[in-house]
Design a protein around this motif. Structure first.
Motif, PDB file in Angstrom:
ATOM      1  N   ASP A 324       0.804  -1.149  -0.125  1.00  0.00           N
ATOM      2  CA  ASP A 324       0.009  -0.018  -0.083  1.00  0.00           C
ATOM      3  C   ASP A 324       0.937   1.053   0.012  1.00  0.00           C
ATOM      4  O   ASP A 324       0.514   2.326  -0.784  1.00  0.00           O
ATOM      5  N   LYS A 327       2.323   1.856  -3.502  1.00  0.00           N
ATOM      6  CA  LYS A 327       1.425   2.417  -4.308  1.00  0.00           C
ATOM      7  C   LYS A 327       1.072   3.899  -4.226  1.00  0.00           C
ATOM      8  O   LYS A 327       0.698   4.716  -5.166  1.00  0.00           O
ATOM      9  N   ASN A 328       1.262   4.314  -2.714  1.00  0.00           N
ATOM     10  CA  ASN A 328       1.269   5.977  -2.596  1.00  0.00           C
ATOM     11  C   ASN A 328       2.419   6.648  -2.725  1.00  0.00           C
ATOM     12  O   ASN A 328       2.247   7.850  -2.487  1.00  0.00           O
TER      13      ASN A 328
END
Ligand code: AKG
Ligand code: FE2
Length: 346
Positions: A324, A327-328
């Protein structure tokens, strides 16, 4: 590793389609694609390092002249590539690696002179990549071996020399599909030899796509995600793609790429530029323990997620929280959030 890849559409190609059709080409005379002479390094190491660093921060791409790899050796590699791809597929199939690598492996090439030639070229590329990594360390006021010490040649995954042919097509392709879809590279940096146009990159600012110039005897240097992360996103990992516009569909496109990768076990720590420190970079605290190997596994997993394919054990055993976070981060997808959750200006 030395490989050869013949590719019509890599998995990444599908990612770009609709957006690509709407984007117009744009060039700006005041902010031209950086062309830098590496031949000035011995005479002016500080100035050359500063120029390269600046280009890598703004564009993430530069054309490097005076890189020291003789033209005759590059010519010989293009000739070798054409000779290899012109062989019948049954012969090439003997060197096919696997679905993940998508290419042919030269390691077991029985033709010793050709294998030797490819190996010699590979070590010229390694030398150049090491000089560049040292140059970045110089510009950032780090120890000269700061980056190279995390690129030990006897550790995984190693750098990869790839001879690439994008085959001619019998009829024009659907223009919504570029010859190679837009992407950032996953390693530290990439050296790209190409003699025909077609490569397009996102320039600084929001200005569509700009064609990379084809400069005789030069190599294109492309910052990849690894250096962007390491530098706290000061160095830019820039989206690029291959269009159909400048090279007819009925011509092959040949290129030679040298992908530089940090050691899989090298810790992924972001550096921070200190304001007013004249280029001095220091380590910034990170709340997680991750390696460059973890980063690459995450990128692989993201591809599998996107295309709904099954990954290998290795791709999938990464901590979902780290997935996650990647992805950021905004290196691969341009969204601008850093590890510590604060926005970082590009
Ligand atoms: O072949 C080219 O010119 C570009 C290749 C590329 O961007 C890649 O393989 O990552
Ligand atoms: Fe690339």
């Amino acid at each position: 590793m030395s490989t050869a890849t013949e590719t019509i559409a890599q998995p990444l190609a599908a990612a770009s389609t609709a957006a690509a059709a709407e984007i117009t080409l744009h060039t700006n005379q005041d902010d031209e694609f950086p062309v830098i002479d590496f031949g000035n390094l011995a005479r002016d190491p500080e100035g050359t390092a500063a120029q390269i660093f600046e280009a890598a921060c703004r564009w993430g791409f530069l054309v490097l002249k005076g890189h020291g790899i003789p033209k005759k050796d590059v010519d010989a590699m293009f000739a070798l590539s054409a000779e290899f791809f012109d062989q019948p597929s049954e012969i090439k199939a003997e060197k096919w690696m696997n679905q993940k690598q998508q290419g042919y492996d030269f390691k077991d090439w029985r033709d010793v002179p050709k294998r030797t030639q490819a190996e010699a070229f590979r070590s010229q590329c390694r030398n150049l990549s090491e000089s560049l990594l040292q140059t970045f360390a110089r510009a950032m006021d780090l120890a000269p071996d700061f980056f190279t010490s995390a690129h030990s040649p006897d550790k995984d995954p190693g750098n990869v020399l790839r001879l690439i042919r994008y085959p001619a097509l019998p009829a024009p392709a659907d223009p919504r599909f570029p010859r190679l879809g837009e992407h950032t590279d996953w390693g530290t940096l990439t050296l790209l030899f190409a003699r025909t146009p077609g490569l397009e990159v996102r320039p600084p600012g929001d200005r569509g796509w700009v064609p990379a110039p084809v400069v005789e005897d030069a190599v294109i240097v492309n910052i990849a995600d690894g250096l962007a992360l390491w530098s706290g996103k000061a160095l830019k990992s820039t989206m690029h793609r291959l269009s159909w516009d400048s090279l007819p569909y009925d011509m092959h496109r040949y290129s030679i790429a040298y992908f530089v990768n940090a050691n899989a076990d090298a810790p992924l720590k972001m550096l921070k530029g200190e304001v007013g420190s004249g280029g001095k970079y220091v380590e910034a605290p990170t709340e997680f323990a991750a390696t460059f190997g973890d980063y690459q596994a995450v990128r692989m997993r993201m591809i599998h997620e996107k295309f709904n394919t099954e990954g290998t054990e290795e791709d999938l055993k990464v901590d979902p929280a780290f997935v996650d976070m990647v992805k950021n981060i905004g290196v691969a997808h341009g969204t601008g959030v850093t590890f510590d959750g604060k926005g970082l200006e590009q």
